[in-house]
Motif scaffolding. Structure first.
Motif, mmCIF file in Angstrom:
data_model
loop_
_atom_site.group_PDB
_atom_site.id
_atom_site.type_symbol
_atom_site.label_atom_id
_atom_site.label_comp_id
_atom_site.label_asym_id
_atom_site.label_seq_id
_atom_site.Cartn_x
_atom_site.Cartn_y
_atom_site.Cartn_z
ATOM 1 N N VAL A 55 0.864 3.778 -3.219
ATOM 2 C CA VAL A 55 2.249 4.197 -3.035
ATOM 3 C C VAL A 55 3.155 3.059 -3.498
ATOM 4 C CG1 VAL A 55 1.723 5.758 -1.133
ATOM 5 C CG2 VAL A 55 2.228 3.363 -0.649
ATOM 6 N N SER A 56 4.403 3.399 -3.733
ATOM 7 C CA SER A 56 5.368 2.386 -4.162
ATOM 8 C C SER A 56 6.118 1.834 -2.961
ATOM 9 C CB SER A 56 6.351 2.995 -5.162
ATOM 10 O OG SER A 56 7.044 4.092 -4.574
ATOM 11 N N ARG A 203 0.922 10.685 6.619
ATOM 12 C CA ARG A 203 0.108 9.687 7.318
ATOM 13 C C ARG A 203 -0.775 8.908 6.345
ATOM 14 N NH1 ARG A 203 -1.541 13.579 12.465
ATOM 15 N NH2 ARG A 203 0.279 13.052 13.776
ATOM 16 N N THR A 204 -1.312 9.612 5.335
ATOM 17 C CA THR A 204 -2.113 8.916 4.323
ATOM 18 C C THR A 204 -1.265 7.903 3.564
ATOM 19 O OG1 THR A 204 -3.568 10.836 4.065
ATOM 20 C CG2 THR A 204 -3.542 9.240 2.281
ATOM 21 N N SER A 205 -0.038 8.300 3.229
ATOM 22 C CA SER A 205 0.856 7.367 2.528
ATOM 23 C C SER A 205 1.175 6.160 3.411
ATOM 24 C CB SER A 205 2.144 8.089 2.124
ATOM 25 O OG SER A 205 1.881 9.129 1.195
ATOM 26 N N LEU A 206 1.330 6.408 4.717
ATOM 27 C CA LEU A 206 1.594 5.292 5.633
ATOM 28 C C LEU A 206 0.396 4.357 5.686
ATOM 29 C CD1 LEU A 206 3.342 3.898 7.753
ATOM 30 C CD2 LEU A 206 2.403 5.469 9.465
ATOM 31 N N GLY A 227 8.443 -9.559 -1.454
ATOM 32 C CA GLY A 227 9.744 -9.064 -1.878
ATOM 33 C C GLY A 227 9.718 -8.282 -3.161
ATOM 34 N N ALA A 228 8.632 -8.346 -3.896
ATOM 35 C CA ALA A 228 8.552 -7.620 -5.167
ATOM 36 C C ALA A 228 8.458 -6.118 -4.911
ATOM 37 C CB ALA A 228 7.344 -8.095 -5.968
ATOM 38 N N ILE A 229 9.075 -5.343 -5.771
ATOM 39 C CA ILE A 229 8.973 -3.880 -5.717
ATOM 40 C C ILE A 229 7.817 -3.469 -6.622
ATOM 41 C CG2 ILE A 229 10.142 -1.695 -6.094
ATOM 42 C CD1 ILE A 229 11.340 -3.391 -3.867
ATOM 43 N N VAL A 230 6.839 -2.801 -6.042
ATOM 44 C CA VAL A 230 5.643 -2.429 -6.792
ATOM 45 C C VAL A 230 5.516 -0.916 -6.841
ATOM 46 C CG1 VAL A 230 4.427 -4.560 -6.227
ATOM 47 C CG2 VAL A 230 4.183 -2.576 -4.725
ATOM 48 N N SER A 231 4.855 -0.449 -7.862
ATOM 49 C CA SER A 231 4.546 0.967 -8.028
ATOM 50 C C SER A 231 3.029 1.124 -8.022
ATOM 51 C CB SER A 231 5.132 1.485 -9.345
ATOM 52 O OG SER A 231 4.502 0.849 -10.452
ATOM 53 N N PRO A 232 2.528 2.365 -7.934
ATOM 54 C CA PRO A 232 1.070 2.549 -7.893
ATOM 55 C C PRO A 232 0.335 1.999 -9.103
ATOM 56 C CG PRO A 232 2.171 4.535 -7.137
ATOM 57 C CD PRO A 232 3.252 3.617 -7.661
ATOM 58 N N ALA A 233 1.003 1.787 -10.226
ATOM 59 C CA ALA A 233 0.327 1.283 -11.423
ATOM 60 C C ALA A 233 0.277 -0.242 -11.483
ATOM 61 C CB ALA A 233 1.019 1.816 -12.674
ATOM 62 N N ASP A 234 0.907 -0.919 -10.523
ATOM 63 C CA ASP A 234 0.990 -2.380 -10.569
ATOM 64 C C ASP A 234 -0.210 -3.036 -9.894
ATOM 65 O OD1 ASP A 234 3.405 -2.202 -11.846
ATOM 66 O OD2 ASP A 234 4.579 -2.329 -10.000
ATOM 67 N N THR A 235 -0.733 -4.097 -10.516
ATOM 68 C CA THR A 235 -1.820 -4.887 -9.932
ATOM 69 C C THR A 235 -1.227 -5.975 -9.041
ATOM 70 O OG1 THR A 235 -3.278 -4.497 -11.823
ATOM 71 C CG2 THR A 235 -3.763 -6.406 -10.444
ATOM 72 N N VAL A 236 -1.774 -6.098 -7.841
ATOM 73 C CA VAL A 236 -1.317 -7.127 -6.902
ATOM 74 C C VAL A 236 -2.337 -8.261 -6.830
ATOM 75 C CG1 VAL A 236 -0.634 -7.598 -4.521
ATOM 76 C CG2 VAL A 236 -0.049 -5.400 -5.581
ATOM 77 N N PHE A 237 -3.634 -7.934 -6.773
ATOM 78 C CA PHE A 237 -4.706 -8.926 -6.758
ATOM 79 C C PHE A 237 -5.782 -8.509 -7.752
ATOM 80 C CE2 PHE A 237 -3.034 -9.298 -2.394
ATOM 81 C CZ PHE A 237 -2.835 -10.670 -2.305
ATOM 82 N N VAL A 238 -6.525 -9.501 -8.232
ATOM 83 C CA VAL A 238 -7.750 -9.251 -8.994
ATOM 84 C C VAL A 238 -8.895 -9.831 -8.184
ATOM 85 C CG1 VAL A 238 -9.020 -9.674 -11.119
ATOM 86 C CG2 VAL A 238 -6.541 -9.305 -11.198
ATOM 87 N N LEU A 239 -9.868 -8.974 -7.846
ATOM 88 C CA LEU A 239 -10.976 -9.354 -6.974
ATOM 89 C C LEU A 239 -12.276 -9.409 -7.764
ATOM 90 C CD1 LEU A 239 -11.992 -9.844 -4.009
ATOM 91 C CD2 LEU A 239 -12.398 -7.377 -3.892
ATOM 92 N N SER A 240 -13.000 -10.525 -7.644
ATOM 93 C CA SER A 240 -14.338 -10.640 -8.231
ATOM 94 C C SER A 240 -15.349 -10.312 -7.140
ATOM 95 C CB SER A 240 -14.571 -12.060 -8.757
ATOM 96 O OG SER A 240 -15.907 -12.203 -9.212
ATOM 97 N N LEU A 241 -16.168 -9.287 -7.376
ATOM 98 C CA LEU A 241 -17.099 -8.821 -6.360
ATOM 99 C C LEU A 241 -18.265 -9.797 -6.199
ATOM 100 C CD1 LEU A 241 -17.271 -4.998 -7.152
ATOM 101 C CD2 LEU A 241 -15.627 -6.242 -5.746
#
Length: 337
Positions: A55-56, A203-206, A227-241
């Protein structure tokens, strides 16, 4: 003594020649293919995941940074959840209202409503009786000239209106006794289910305002800040498994018969060549391809090869993305496979 020295020299020469001769077949490839050591070279392949929200919204909290080791389910970041909380409350109110409407339709009229309708019907019957009596008197008096023709007409109209009111009251009573229509109940039930689906979506969006780690791993990069405004297409973290850890390598077509899925192999790195990891062949590509540039063995540079994936059974922290490794396959014993 002079005779012993030449003999010793001859023995040393013979021993060296014999050692060289027995090693020569291996050097020249004269040994059978099944008895030679089978070695491949590849690179460590660790899966990476770009994590973002479904969600954004506005980033309110960030709980991880580059290099942090996280476990499955760890909360990495949160959005400002206020708009989604309001949507949930609105959905809950809609569901409650529609549920009450459906319950009302299923329960039907209350006993007091039926009693009220019955009393109204009885009243209309009494009015009809009085209207009939008035009409009969007017009809009897008119021939004698005691009342006018207009009075008779009024009595006739009053009787007709009383009869109509009685019929209406009777039908209203029947309607209450029959209860709610099946179609009305079905429509109310459908509206309730639609409201419940909307509430579940809210509730799922919450829940989606919290970003959680899907697997154990290490944070490679943190792309957004508070404070950044993000949308569903934005990457916040990159995780190495952390797992799975694979080795990507390539095998030439003549050697395909020497390997099979499930075969155990030994994987070593340049850092710790004396500490091999146990791996299992998990995938052999069914499609041939030209040897990639990352394969450095001279005999494979111009041949068609098949991609091979080897899963490391218990990977360690020293295996990192892109690291070159050596894969050694078990050498069959004489008479065995």
């Amino acid at each position: 003594m002079k005779r012993i020295l030449p003999i010793a020299i001859l023995l040393l020469v013979a021993a060296g020649a014999a050692a060289w001769w027995y090693a020569l077949p291996q050097k020249l490839g004269w040994l059978p293919e099944a008895s030679r050591e089978f070695v491949l070279y590849g690179n460590v392949d660790i899966r990476q995941v770009s994590l973002g929200f479904r969600v954004s919204g506005r980033l309110a909290e960030l709980h991880a940074d580059e290099g942090d080791v996280v476990k499955t389910g760890t909360v990495l970041a949160k959005l400002d959840a206020a708009p989604y909380e309001f949507a949930v409350r609105s959905g809950e109110a809609d569901v409650a209202a529609l549920q009450a409407t459906l319950d009302k339709l299923k329960a039907g009229p209350r006993p007091t409503e039926i009693a009220q309708a019955r009393a109204a019907y009885d009243e209309s019957i009494a009015d009809l009786r009085n209207a009939n009596l008035a009409y009969d008197r007017a009809r009897q008096l008119r021939p004698q000239g005691t009342i006018s023709e207009a009075s008779l007409d009024q009595a006739t109209a009053a009787r007709a209106m009383a009869a109509a009111r009685s019929d209406s009251a009777n039908e209203a009573l029947k309607l209450l006794l029959e209860g709610s229509r099946v179609e009305d109940i079905a429509a109310a039930d459908a509206q309730l289910k639609a409201a419940q689906a909307t509430l579940a979506s809210a509730r799922t969006s919450l829940d989606d305002t919290e970003l959680r780690a899907p697997n154990d791993g290490v944070i490679l990069s943190r792309v957004r800040e508070n404070g950044a405004i993000v949308s569903p297409a934005d990457t916040v973290f990159v995780l190495s498994l952390t797992e799975p850890v694979w080795v990507r390598t390539y095998v030439a077509e003549p050697d395909l018969g020497r390997i099979h899925p499930g075969m155990k192999v030994a994987v070593t790195s340049d850092t710790a060549p004396d500490k091999p990891y146990e791996g299992t062949i998990g995938f052999i590509s069914p499609v041939a391809e030209f040897t990639p540039k990352s394969v450095e063995t001279p005999e494979l540079r111009t041949d068609l090869v098949y991609r091979l994936r080897i899963v490391i059974d218990k990977p360690g922290p020293d295996l990192r993305q892109g690291m070159p490794v050596t894969v050694r396959f078990p050498t069959p014993t004489a008479g065995g496979q």
